[in-house]
Motif scaffolding. Structure first.
Motif, mmCIF file in Angstrom:
data_model
loop_
_atom_site.group_PDB
_atom_site.id
_atom_site.type_symbol
_atom_site.label_atom_id
_atom_site.label_comp_id
_atom_site.label_asym_id
_atom_site.label_seq_id
_atom_site.Cartn_x
_atom_site.Cartn_y
_atom_site.Cartn_z
ATOM 1 N N UNK A 52 0.976 -1.209 -0.099
ATOM 2 C CA UNK A 52 0.087 0.199 -0.146
ATOM 3 C C UNK A 52 0.723 1.493 0.079
ATOM 4 N N UNK A 53 2.025 1.160 0.916
ATOM 5 C CA UNK A 53 2.605 2.377 0.856
ATOM 6 C C UNK A 53 3.383 2.800 -0.495
ATOM 7 N N UNK A 54 3.993 1.593 -1.150
ATOM 8 C CA UNK A 54 4.821 1.858 -2.569
ATOM 9 C C UNK A 54 3.781 2.057 -3.315
ATOM 10 N N UNK A 55 2.484 1.621 -3.409
ATOM 11 C CA UNK A 55 1.442 1.992 -4.437
ATOM 12 C C UNK A 55 1.063 3.637 -4.163
ATOM 13 N N UNK A 56 1.266 3.956 -2.938
ATOM 14 C CA UNK A 56 0.998 5.622 -2.891
ATOM 15 C C UNK A 56 2.088 6.440 -3.185
ATOM 16 N N UNK A 57 3.245 5.869 -2.977
ATOM 17 C CA UNK A 57 4.640 6.748 -3.326
ATOM 18 C C UNK A 57 4.663 6.645 -4.858
ATOM 19 N N UNK A 58 4.659 5.658 -5.415
ATOM 20 C CA UNK A 58 4.730 5.475 -7.051
ATOM 21 C C UNK A 58 3.786 4.850 -7.678
ATOM 22 N N UNK A 59 2.585 5.718 -7.851
ATOM 23 C CA UNK A 59 1.546 4.863 -8.790
ATOM 24 C C UNK A 59 2.034 4.573 -10.292
ATOM 25 N N UNK A 60 1.660 3.294 -10.517
ATOM 26 C CA UNK A 60 2.450 2.734 -11.912
ATOM 27 C C UNK A 60 1.529 3.056 -12.935
ATOM 28 N N UNK A 61 1.936 2.646 -14.149
ATOM 29 C CA UNK A 61 1.268 2.944 -15.252
ATOM 30 C C UNK A 61 0.928 1.320 -15.529
ATOM 31 N N UNK A 62 -0.060 0.528 -15.234
ATOM 32 C CA UNK A 62 -0.351 -0.859 -15.392
ATOM 33 C C UNK A 62 -0.675 -1.074 -16.937
ATOM 34 N N UNK A 63 -1.244 -0.313 -17.483
ATOM 35 C CA UNK A 63 -1.653 -0.552 -19.062
ATOM 36 C C UNK A 63 -0.252 -0.729 -19.757
ATOM 37 N N UNK A 64 1.095 -0.298 -19.395
ATOM 38 C CA UNK A 64 2.096 -0.611 -20.069
ATOM 39 C C UNK A 64 2.902 -1.846 -19.893
ATOM 40 N N UNK A 65 2.374 -2.521 -18.843
ATOM 41 C CA UNK A 65 2.983 -3.714 -18.195
ATOM 42 C C UNK A 65 2.830 -4.893 -19.272
ATOM 43 N N UNK A 66 3.856 -5.671 -19.313
ATOM 44 C CA UNK A 66 3.655 -6.816 -20.323
ATOM 45 C C UNK A 66 2.695 -8.180 -19.945
ATOM 46 N N UNK A 67 1.864 -8.343 -20.698
ATOM 47 C CA UNK A 67 0.996 -9.257 -20.295
ATOM 48 C C UNK A 67 1.628 -10.772 -20.927
ATOM 49 N N UNK A 68 1.042 -11.781 -19.946
ATOM 50 C CA UNK A 68 1.201 -13.269 -20.505
ATOM 51 C C UNK A 68 0.436 -13.426 -21.572
ATOM 52 N N UNK A 69 0.692 -13.530 -22.952
ATOM 53 C CA UNK A 69 -0.045 -13.788 -24.138
ATOM 54 C C UNK A 69 -1.187 -14.863 -24.093
ATOM 55 N N UNK A 70 -0.964 -15.869 -23.315
ATOM 56 C CA UNK A 70 -1.696 -17.277 -23.279
ATOM 57 C C UNK A 70 -2.879 -16.730 -22.464
ATOM 58 N N UNK A 71 -2.443 -15.960 -21.327
ATOM 59 C CA UNK A 71 -3.561 -15.950 -20.305
ATOM 60 C C UNK A 71 -4.434 -14.799 -20.682
ATOM 61 N N UNK A 72 -3.796 -13.813 -21.468
ATOM 62 C CA UNK A 72 -4.583 -12.617 -22.005
ATOM 63 C C UNK A 72 -5.600 -13.179 -23.048
ATOM 64 N N UNK A 73 -5.092 -14.122 -23.902
ATOM 65 C CA UNK A 73 -6.019 -14.696 -24.859
ATOM 66 C C UNK A 73 -7.361 -15.634 -24.277
ATOM 67 N N UNK A 74 -6.726 -16.273 -23.034
ATOM 68 C CA UNK A 74 -7.972 -16.983 -22.241
ATOM 69 C C UNK A 74 -8.946 -16.003 -21.841
ATOM 70 N N UNK A 75 -8.625 -15.060 -21.259
ATOM 71 C CA UNK A 75 -9.554 -14.038 -20.743
ATOM 72 C C UNK A 75 -10.353 -13.327 -21.861
#
Length: 477
Positions: A52-75
């Motif tokens: 929680x503290x790190x998420x407050x200090x450094x909000x990250x851009x989750x949309x840039x993060x690499x997806x696992x292609x097989x799981x993304x396709x499954x979803x």
């Protein structure tokens, strides 16, 4: 009747090829290192609060993060069939909710809240409360997910998890998805091609005409130590630049930015390389260890702050190159001439300008380079500073040739003056290649592959050996 049990996805290492905790830690180090380190030191025994503290200090851009292609396709397939796809993670709720929104997944997420670390049994309990036992399918990637898989109807396993055989023994449906990382990708992250820069450690040995094995082999050991230290810093630099690299057209393929190598593995490798560098340094002498430590500290400062400061960054690059020369002298126990240090610094200053000139020439617009203080309008100033570096280096070399130390080592002074011609040609050529964008992004690496430039350097070195009388000594009789 179509089965509409929800598909629940773990995040770290499953839906994502990275880990949100480590992502926030490294983004935090880049943005506010003191607050990040303080939070890590204070809450390392309280994972939920730390996240929680790190998420407050450094909000990250989750949309840039690499997806696992097989799981993304499954979803994506599940959603197309009207099945709810939820994220369940031990990461902080704010980040998990943002990730779900980025990809249009269910707004119903299960995550840590700063008090409860939603992992293992805690995650299994939360999902049973929401969907009932065997009321969902679950995808995960580690042994900690075993309680959740047991509570699920079907298990999707990413990578190799030995404990999953227990589920198969009990007759539970198990689907396997490839995962893991390769040693080759980690090797790439260490950038072994950059180790060629460490041949600079041989310069003091060559300048002092110390070619005996008692001097040579310690310098070789020093080159290995410096290579390990440099690779550790490259890993740190890549981890600090995760978000910037993902926005870059080619750097997005780097091992950590692309998720090919987990951040955790990079951190372990970095620690091992630092231990190797300092251990080899200790086997040499305390002076060499001191130079390696200074190099790593200055490199870290460069990665965190100095590379974003115009002109300071170039001076820092020149200093880091010069430290390699000092390290070679320390490793081989060779007295380094003050003239050599004063000579190599403007050379490396010019090459630092060449590095920026190349980047600006190859840039697609006039905006400032990402993370740098330069834009295309600065090319003229960079060319001028590079020219001053070239002129300064040649003047210092001339002064050395007429100094008592220079004349003692190189009796035929006129040959040193002759050597200034190919030397100057090489320096001017490097600058102009940078100006026209015909170089690699790293001038030292480019120089080691440039046949014509290597020819000029060999001519320069041959003339210096001739001036020192070494050819006559080696080939006499």
């Amino acid at each position: 009747m179509t089965d509409t049990r929800p598909l629940v996805l773990d995040v770290d290492g499953t839906f994502l090829k990275t880990d949100l905790l480590f992502e926030t830690f490294w983004v935090g180090l880049g943005r506010d290192p003191l607050a990040t380190l303080a939070a890590a030191a204070r809450y390392w025994r309280d994972p939920a609060r730390l996240k929680a503290e790190l998420a407050e200090i450094a909000p990250v851009r989750t949309g840039l993060m690499p997806l696992n292609p097989e799981i993304a396709a499954m979803a994506e397939e599940a959603m197309s069939e009207g099945i709810e796809v939820c994220l369940a993670s031990a990461s902080d709720r704010r980040l998990v909710s943002a990730l779900a929104a980025d990809y249009g997944l269910s707004a119903r997420v299960f995550a840590s809240d700063g008090v409860t670390n939603l992992k293992g049994e805690a995650k299994a309990g939360a999902l049973i409360d929401a969907f009932g036992r065997a009321g969902f399918d679950y995808a995960g990637n580690e042994a900690a997910d075993l309680p959740v898989w047991r509570a699920a109807r079907a298990a999707v396993v990413v990578g190799e998890v030995a404990e999953v055989t227990q589920l198969e023994t009990l007759g539970q449906t198990v689907a396997r998805v490839p995962g893991g990382w390769s040693a080759a990708a980690l090797w790439k992250a260490m950038r072994p091609h950059q180790w060629v820069k460490n041949v600079l450690l041989l310069l003091p040995l060559i300048a002092a005409h110390r070619f005996d094995s008692a001097t040579f082999w310690p310098v070789v050991l020093g080159i290995i130590a410096f290579s390990a230290a440099a690779s550790a810093i490259y890993i740190v630099n890549d981890l600090l630049d995760l978000e910037a690299d993902r926005l870059h057209p080619t750097k997005c393929r780097r091992p950590f930015a692309s998720g090919a190598v987990p951040i955790r593995v990079g951190m372990i490798a970095c620690a091992g390389l630092i231990v190797l560098a300092l251990g080899l340094g200790a086997a040499l002498n305390a002076g060499f260890v001191g130079v390696v430590l200074l190099y790593m500290v200055l490199s870290l400062a460069y990665s965190l702050k100095l590379k974003r400061m115009r002109w300071v960054d170039i001076a820092t690059l020149a200093t880091l190159y010069t430290l390699r020369v000092v390290a070679g002298a320390a490793a081989g126990q060779v007295d380094v001439s003050i003239y050599m240090l004063i000579f190599v610094f403007p050379v490396f200053l010019a090459l630092g300008c060449v590095k920026r000139l190349t980047e600006l020439t190859l840039a697609k617009n006039d905006e400032r380079l990402p993370g740098r203080g330069y834009g295309r309008p600065d090319r003229g100033d960079l060319l001028n500073v590079a020219g001053i570096g070239v002129a300064g280096a040649l003047v210092i070399f001339f002064l050395y040739s007429v100094s008592p130390q220079g004349q003692a080592l190189y009796p035929d002074t006129w040959l040193l003056w002759l050597a200034m011609l190919p030397m100057g040609w090489w320096l001017v050529r490097m600058v102009m290649l940078g100006w026209f964008g015909k170089q690699d992004y790293d001038p030292i690496v480019f120089a080691m592959k440039d046949k014509f430039g290597l020819g000029l350097l060999m001519i320069t070195l041959s003339l210096m050996f001739w001036a020192a009388g070494l050819w006559a000594k080696w080939f006499a009789g």
